[in-house]
Design an enzyme around this catalytic site. Structure first.
Site, PDB file in Angstrom:
ATOM      1  CD  GLN A  97       7.290 -11.587 -49.942  1.00 57.21           C
ATOM      2  OE1 GLN A  97       6.946 -10.494 -50.384  1.00 57.21           O
ATOM      3  NE2 GLN A  97       8.380 -12.204 -50.340  1.00 57.21           N
ATOM      4  CD  GLU A 113       5.434  -3.530  -9.184  1.00 61.43           C
ATOM      5  OE1 GLU A 113       6.678  -3.622  -9.264  1.00 61.43           O
ATOM      6  OE2 GLU A 113       4.683  -4.497  -8.967  1.00 61.43           O
ATOM      7  CB  THR A 159      -0.766   4.250  -5.126  1.00 61.18           C
ATOM      8  OG1 THR A 159       0.302   3.685  -5.877  1.00 61.18           O
ATOM      9  CG2 THR A 159      -1.477   5.293  -5.961  1.00 61.18           C
ATOM     10  CD  GLU A 160      -0.644   8.882   0.607  1.00 60.21           C
ATOM     11  OE1 GLU A 160      -0.937  10.092   0.525  1.00 60.21           O
ATOM     12  OE2 GLU A 160       0.089   8.405   1.492  1.00 60.21           O
ATOM     13  N   GLY A 174       0.650   9.147  -7.049  1.00 59.51           N
ATOM     14  CA  GLY A 174       0.923   7.837  -7.618  1.00 59.51           C
ATOM     15  C   GLY A 174       2.411   7.682  -7.826  1.00 59.51           C
ATOM     16  CB  ALA A 231      -0.950  -0.014   1.202  1.00 60.21           C
ATOM     17  NE  ARG A 283       9.743   0.490 -11.329  1.00 57.06           N
ATOM     18  CZ  ARG A 283      10.039   1.583 -10.614  1.00 57.06           C
ATOM     19  NH1 ARG A 283      11.268   2.058 -10.629  1.00 57.06           N
ATOM     20  NH2 ARG A 283       9.118   2.183  -9.892  1.00 57.06           N
TER      21      ARG A 283
END
Length: 385
Positions: free
Chosen positions: A279, A364, A128-129, A133, A126, A243
């Site tokens: 092709q 992320e 992110t707000e 972000g 937890a 990541r």
């Protein structure tokens, strides 16, 4: 696994190759017909199954040994190729407890890692707000010291496993310094008074996501991970590992899209001949194959460097995530195009992949944030030379 030739590349050791083959065999027999309609129950079931089979033990490090990033990368790549929710369920067990594995006390590790690494507890990360972000330094959630306790107030949003997790690694401002240097990390459980799931968030590729509220939530100082003010360092260290695994998940999606496209153009005919004889179609397949291999090289480099003991691989991980997620989007788009009308039909694998891949270019660290990280490191290196 349709193509296993990459396992012979020099990034991997024999035990990695054995691991990849075993996981792929297990996934082939256990990840068919996954129900994505009820994501909560499906994710709980997948975590339990991954734990029973022993795969989740690679997401944690109870004894303080470094995480094997190449195994994490291979796990996400293989699971994503089979099923997006299986990849998600595996990944969050590692991301959610990454700070505990890397910086937790012996007591914290003993309490939680045996549970998360066997699928008996679900974890969440937890950070992110609503107003912060990518800009972690702008976090406003507070953790105020009160005797031997901390009192948490604020909100978190876009939290994966929000609403189903048994523990949350929560980052809050303790104020030791301005900006990012004033954050700390805490272990929070949903049974604590003051914890509230305010909203469940629905997205194009369903996952358990939620907005959380913390209202005068009191927890002991022993719930802090690491030292006061080290929260940003903890978060970046965790992301430095995981990541690269996001890039690996994108690679898994891209590999599956390439497989589906090759099958399609081989079986589908136009003018009495397979599409694969055209092709233009061959050019699409060639571009997809190049993107897949180029992504793999960047991902495996970052994972190999981390496993060799590199303190930070921020640049390499950012390159891997930026390129692999963006190119996977292109690979999947080509696969949809080669499927014609069937490519946008609900229930088709390439249609599901088209929805699955999009979020990976955001969470992320969005693609443009990765560009900033890469550019800063390149410029700093030049200025320092």
């Amino acid at each position: 696994m349709a193509d296993r030739s990459f396992l012979d590349w020099p990034f991997f050791e024999p035990h990695h190759r054995d691991f990849a083959r075993d996981l792929d065999d297990w996934a082939s027999g256990n990840l068919t017909g996954i129900d994505h309609a009820d994501t909560d129950s499906t994710c709980r079931k997948l975590v339990a199954e991954l734990g029973r089979a022993g795969w989740l033990k690679h997401t944690a490090s109870p004894d303080g040994a470094p995480l094997d990033v190449r195994k994490l990368v291979l796990s996400r790549e293989i699971l994503a190729r089979h099923d997006g929710l299986a990849d998600f369920s595996f990944a969050m067990q590692g991301l959610g407890t990454g700070a505990i594995s890397l910086f937790g006390t012996a007591e914290q590790k003993q309490q939680w890692l045996p549970l998360t690494s066997t699928g008996k507890a679900i974890s969440a990360f937890a950070l992110t707000e609503p107003q912060s972000g990518s800009d972690v330094a702008n976090s406003t959630m507070t953790a105020t010291r009160d005797g031997n306790d901390y009192i948490l107030n604020g909100e978190k949003t876009w939290i994966s496993n929000g609403g189903i997790a048994d523990l949350y690694t929560v980052f809050a401002r303790t104020g030791e310094a301005p900006g990012a240097r004033g954050l700390s990390a805490f272990i929070v459980t949903p049974d604590m008074p003051g914890f509230e799931v305010v909203e469940r968030l629905q997205v194009m590729a369903p996952h358990p996501l939620a907005r959380l509220r913390f209202s005068d939530l009191r927890l002991p100082a022993s719930a802090m991970i690491g030292a006061p003010g080290q929260g940003f360092k903890l978060a970046m260290s965790v992301l430095d590992v995981f990541r690269t695994t996001v890039a690996a998940a994108a690679l898994g999606f891209a590999r599956r899209a390439l497989d589906e496209a090759v099958t399609r153009v081989t079986e589908r005919q136009i003018g009495g001949k397979p599409l694969a004889d055209m092709q233009m179609v061959q050019a699409h397949i060639a571009d997809m194959a190049v993107d897949v291999d180029a992504s793999a090289l960047l991902i495996y480099r970052a994972a190999w460097l981390k496993d060799q003991g590199a303190a930070r691989v921020s640049r390499e991980a950012a390159m891997a995530k930026l390129f692999s997620t963006d190119q996977a989007q292109q690979v999947i788009d080509r696969a949809v195009q080669l499927h014609g009308g069937d490519g946008v039909r609900c229930g088709q694998k390439v249609e599901a992949l088209y929805r699955d891949i999009r979020a990976l270019r955001i969470y992320e660290g969005a693609s443009d944030v990765q560009r900033i990280i890469i550019a800063r490191q390149v410029l700093d290196q030049l200025r320092g030379s």
